[in-house]
Design a protein around this motif. Structure first.
Motif, short mmCIF file in Angstrom:
data_model
loop_
_atom_site.label_atom_id
_atom_site.label_comp_id
_atom_site.label_asym_id
_atom_site.label_seq_id
_atom_site.Cartn_x
_atom_site.Cartn_y
_atom_site.Cartn_z
N LEU A 44 0.80 -1.23 0.00
CA LEU A 44 0.00 0.00 0.00
C LEU A 44 0.83 1.28 0.00
O LEU A 44 0.36 2.32 -0.46
N ILE A 45 2.06 1.21 0.50
CA ILE A 45 2.89 2.41 0.49
C ILE A 45 3.80 2.46 -0.74
O ILE A 45 4.67 3.31 -0.82
N ASP A 46 3.57 1.57 -1.69
CA ASP A 46 4.33 1.54 -2.94
C ASP A 46 3.39 1.90 -4.09
O ASP A 46 2.60 1.06 -4.53
N PRO A 47 3.44 3.15 -4.59
CA PRO A 47 2.53 3.56 -5.67
C PRO A 47 2.57 2.65 -6.87
O PRO A 47 1.55 2.40 -7.52
N GLY A 48 3.75 2.11 -7.17
CA GLY A 48 3.88 1.23 -8.33
C GLY A 48 3.08 -0.05 -8.20
O GLY A 48 2.66 -0.64 -9.20
N ARG A 49 2.87 -0.50 -6.97
CA ARG A 49 2.09 -1.72 -6.75
C ARG A 49 0.62 -1.43 -6.57
O ARG A 49 -0.24 -2.27 -6.83
N VAL A 50 0.30 -0.21 -6.10
CA VAL A 50 -1.09 0.15 -5.86
C VAL A 50 -1.81 0.57 -7.14
O VAL A 50 -2.95 0.21 -7.38
N ALA A 51 -1.12 1.34 -7.98
CA ALA A 51 -1.73 1.90 -9.19
C ALA A 51 -2.41 0.86 -10.08
O ALA A 51 -3.50 1.11 -10.60
N PRO A 52 -1.81 -0.33 -10.29
CA PRO A 52 -2.47 -1.30 -11.15
C PRO A 52 -3.84 -1.76 -10.65
O PRO A 52 -4.62 -2.29 -11.42
N CYS A 53 -4.11 -1.56 -9.38
CA CYS A 53 -5.39 -2.00 -8.83
C CYS A 53 -6.41 -0.87 -8.74
O CYS A 53 -7.51 -1.06 -8.22
N LEU A 54 -6.05 0.31 -9.23
CA LEU A 54 -6.98 1.44 -9.23
C LEU A 54 -7.58 1.57 -10.62
O LEU A 54 -6.88 1.93 -11.56
N PRO A 55 -8.88 1.29 -10.78
CA PRO A 55 -9.52 1.36 -12.10
C PRO A 55 -9.33 2.72 -12.76
O PRO A 55 -9.51 3.76 -12.14
N GLY A 56 -8.91 2.71 -14.03
CA GLY A 56 -8.75 3.94 -14.79
C GLY A 56 -7.49 4.71 -14.51
O GLY A 56 -7.24 5.74 -15.14
N ALA A 57 -6.64 4.25 -13.58
CA ALA A 57 -5.48 5.03 -13.16
C ALA A 57 -4.24 4.67 -13.96
O ALA A 57 -4.02 3.52 -14.32
#
Length: 198
Positions: free
Chosen positions: A20-33
């Motif tokens: 969760l504190i790694d944007p590179g790992r979180v972004a793929p799970c955010l729709p449209g991001a």
């Protein structure tokens, strides 16, 4: 407006926290991001949003302003604006990771998405959190690093924007259809009157 959500940690708390504190790992799970850059605790990106026939593209930046690895608590601030000037969005997101992930969002939006109203925005955000949790669970649960990397690449550059109406589903339709029907009735009355005046 303040929104609160929670979901069960899909993996050991430490592993979820690291993700969760790694944007590179979180972004793929955010729709449209789409994540465009990361520099330490700051990052930038864009989000494609579809609201009926209207498509919006928000570009902005975010920053982790607090990270407490002992309490597994972090605070992130993000802000962006539509590239065509149709609105802005900003949020302060606080999350705490334990047996569950508790998320509190202080959200401010202007423009077309704000027309959905607090109730519908809460419904949409709840569904998005559910989708995020499912994606995170599948990512953390994967045993093939190459497969995870491929999934992340595909999700970092999404082909489709997030459709807010479709995401909200039936609750939105129940509220929008009566308004649409009323508007259609007004249009029909105007057309009929013009025909009679001829």
């Amino acid at each position: 407006m303040k929104l609160t959500h929670s979901f069960t940690s899909p993996a050991p708390a430490e592993e979820v926290w690291d993700a969760l504190i790694d944007p590179g790992r979180v972004a793929p799970c955010l729709p449209g991001a789409t994540l465009t850059s990361v520099d330490g605790k700051t990052f930038s990106g864009e989000v494609k949003v579809k609201l009926g026939p209207v498509q919006l593209l928000y570009r902005g930046t975010g920053e982790f302003v607090e990270i407490d690895p002992v309490l597994r608590r972090a605070v992130m601030k993000a802000a962006g604006k539509d590239t065509r000037g149709n609105g802005t969005a900003s949020a302060v997101v606080t999350f705490v990771v334990g047996d569950s992930v508790e998320v509190e969002t202080d959200l401010a939006i202007t423009g077309r998405p704000a027309q959905l109203g607090r109730g519908l925005i809460a419904e949409v955000s709840g569904r998005l959190v559910d989708q995020f949790a499912e994606c995170l669970a599948s990512t953390l649960g994967s045993v093939d690093p190459d497969e995870v990397a491929q999934q992340q690449h595909l999700r970092v550059v999404p082909d489709e924007p997030i459709d807010l109406i479709d995401t909200a589903g039936v609750p939105v339709l129940k509220r929008v259809l009566p308004l649409a029907a009323a508007a259609l009735a007004v249009v029909l009355l105007v057309v009929l009157r013009r025909r009679r005046q001829r």
